[in-house]
Write an enzyme that holds these catalytic residues in place. Structure first.
Site, PDB file in Angstrom:
ATOM      1  N   SER A 145       7.823  21.685  33.496  1.00  0.00           N
ATOM      2  CA  SER A 145       8.323  20.576  34.319  1.00  0.00           C
ATOM      3  C   SER A 145       8.308  19.269  33.549  1.00  0.00           C
ATOM      4  CB  SER A 145       7.428  20.355  35.537  1.00  0.00           C
ATOM      5  OG  SER A 145       7.251  21.511  36.253  1.00  0.00           O
ATOM      6  N   HIS A 174      14.837  25.176  33.320  1.00  0.00           N
ATOM      7  CA  HIS A 174      13.925  24.594  34.310  1.00  0.00           C
ATOM      8  C   HIS A 174      14.453  24.905  35.713  1.00  0.00           C
ATOM      9  CE1 HIS A 174      12.048  20.738  36.175  1.00  0.00           C
ATOM     10  NE2 HIS A 174      11.270  21.770  36.359  1.00  0.00           N
ATOM     11  N   GLU A 186      17.977  23.177  35.404  1.00  0.00           N
ATOM     12  CA  GLU A 186      18.216  22.248  34.294  1.00  0.00           C
ATOM     13  C   GLU A 186      18.077  23.010  32.988  1.00  0.00           C
ATOM     14  OE1 GLU A 186      16.784  17.872  34.839  1.00  0.00           O
ATOM     15  OE2 GLU A 186      15.107  19.160  35.329  1.00  0.00           O
ATOM     16  N   ASN A 224      13.350  15.219  37.600  1.00  0.00           N
ATOM     17  CA  ASN A 224      12.130  14.458  37.877  1.00  0.00           C
ATOM     18  C   ASN A 224      12.236  13.007  37.451  1.00  0.00           C
ATOM     19  OD1 ASN A 224      10.711  16.465  39.179  1.00  0.00           O
ATOM     20  ND2 ASN A 224       9.999  17.372  37.263  1.00  0.00           N
TER      21      ASN A 224
END
Ligand code: NAD
Length: 316
Positions: A145, A174, A186, A224
């Site tokens: 992450s 991801h 991702e 994120n």
């Protein structure tokens, strides 16, 4: 747009990396997944169910492996009960799993996805071993992450960073939680990632029915980097009295057409996870705009981590 970004990163990759051939997505005959937790299990299940790919599922703990397989069986049974799939299809998907506790079992995979806990030294150690264990054509992907893909790739060089024969096959896939439901993934290219590796990773995720977004290796990547400052800002609004909990969540839910407001979403993600990602953004960029909210820190210190601990911005 995706093709253009893949091409841009591929072009950059060609400047630095080896041009070794990588398998086309359709040639991925066996997938390895490391970590039978929430994410690893979801990835393994999607690969078996949607792409009919045999999966070698590795976990260091036999108990976690048993728990993961039992959970996969439960999800398949639920799909049968809801008539989304037949019992035969569920049995066929289950039969594609080969659970094991030894990393050496990955000697015949074409693509491996690591999903062990977010501990840098653990991932570096696993990737240095994968470089030795997996066939030379195999793609080595991580589900991290927040850890730099470039750093993970560097751990495969055996101390010879200019030899990119292994680091060029490292990439990030991801996946989002829960993997069987969230369509987005991702694909992140480290500095060493080759064009062929990037292209295979995108195509393989598409084969799993996912919608791929491609980005360069940068703190927080795309999802994120955008989501966590949004959540953090909502907590700062609460902390500084700009609005109360319900007003903050209501305006975002009803005003921007998202299924839940940022504070409720933070509770679902886990406040400890939100804080650790904000710390990565803050520390890695040195930019004060990513400073984690004091209230967020205090809530984590109090053990109020959201849904998983029974208390966060809401009570569960
Ligand atoms: P998890 O704790 O649910 O599962 C991790 C599994 O790895 C456990 O079963 C554990 O036994 C196993 N493991 C530990 N050490 C191991 C080793 N040396 N070899 C093999 N297996 C080992 O974790 P998770 O939530 O599935 O997260 C995995 C990765 O995915 C992390 O990098 C995380 O940051 C990332 N991620 C998580 C989410 C999320 O919402 N949970 C979302 C996107 C990405």
């Amino acid at each position: 747009m995706l093709a253009r970004q893949t091409l841009r990163l591929s072009t950059r990759a060609r400047l630095f990396s080896s041009t070794a051939a990588r398998p086309a997505a359709a040639e991925v005959k066996r997938l390895g997944v490391i970590g039978a937790g929430q994410m690893g299990l979801g990835i393994a299940l999607v690969a078996a169910q949607r792409a009919n790919v045999p999966v070698t599922l590795v976990d260091a703990s036999q108990a976690s492996l048993d728990k993961g397989i039992a959970f996969a069986e439960k999800l398949l049974a639920k799909d049968v009960a809801k008539q989304r799939i037949t019992q035969e299809q569920a049995d066929a998907a289950r039969a594609l799993f080969t659970p094991t506790t030894t990393l050496d079992s990955l000697a015949d995979v074409d693509f491996v996805i690591e999903a062990v806990p977010e501990i840098p030294s653990l991932k570096f150690d696993i990737f240095s071993k994968l470089a030795e264990i997996c066939p030379k054509h195999a793609i080595l992907a991580t589900n991290t992450s927040s850890i730099s893909i470039t750093r993970i790739a560097a751990s495969t060089t055996g101390g010879r960073p200019t030899d990119t024969s292994n680091s060029s096959r490292v990439v990030s896939t991801h996946f989002m939680n829960p993997v069987p439901i969230q369509k987005g993934v991702e694909i992140i290219a480290g500095l060493q990632t080759s064009a062929a590796t990037l292209e295979t990773a995108v195509a393989f995720c598409q084969r799993l029915g996912k919608v791929a977004s491609v980005s360069a290796d940068s703190p927080g990547f795309l999802a994120n980097r955008i989501l966590m400052p949004y959540i953090n800002e909502a907590v700062i609004c609460l902390e500084t009295g700009v609005g109360d909990r319900d007003s903050i969540d209501a305006i975002m839910k009803n005003g921007t057409n998202v299924p839940m407001g940022p504070l409720q979403l933070a509770d679902f993600i886990g406040l400890d996870t939100c804080l650790s990602i904000m710390k990565v953004l803050h520390e890695e960029t040195g930019d004060s705009k990513y400073r984690p909210s004091v209230l967020l820190r205090n809530m984590v210190d109090a053990g109020w981590l959201g849904k998983k601990s029974g208390k966060g911005f809401y009570d569960y």
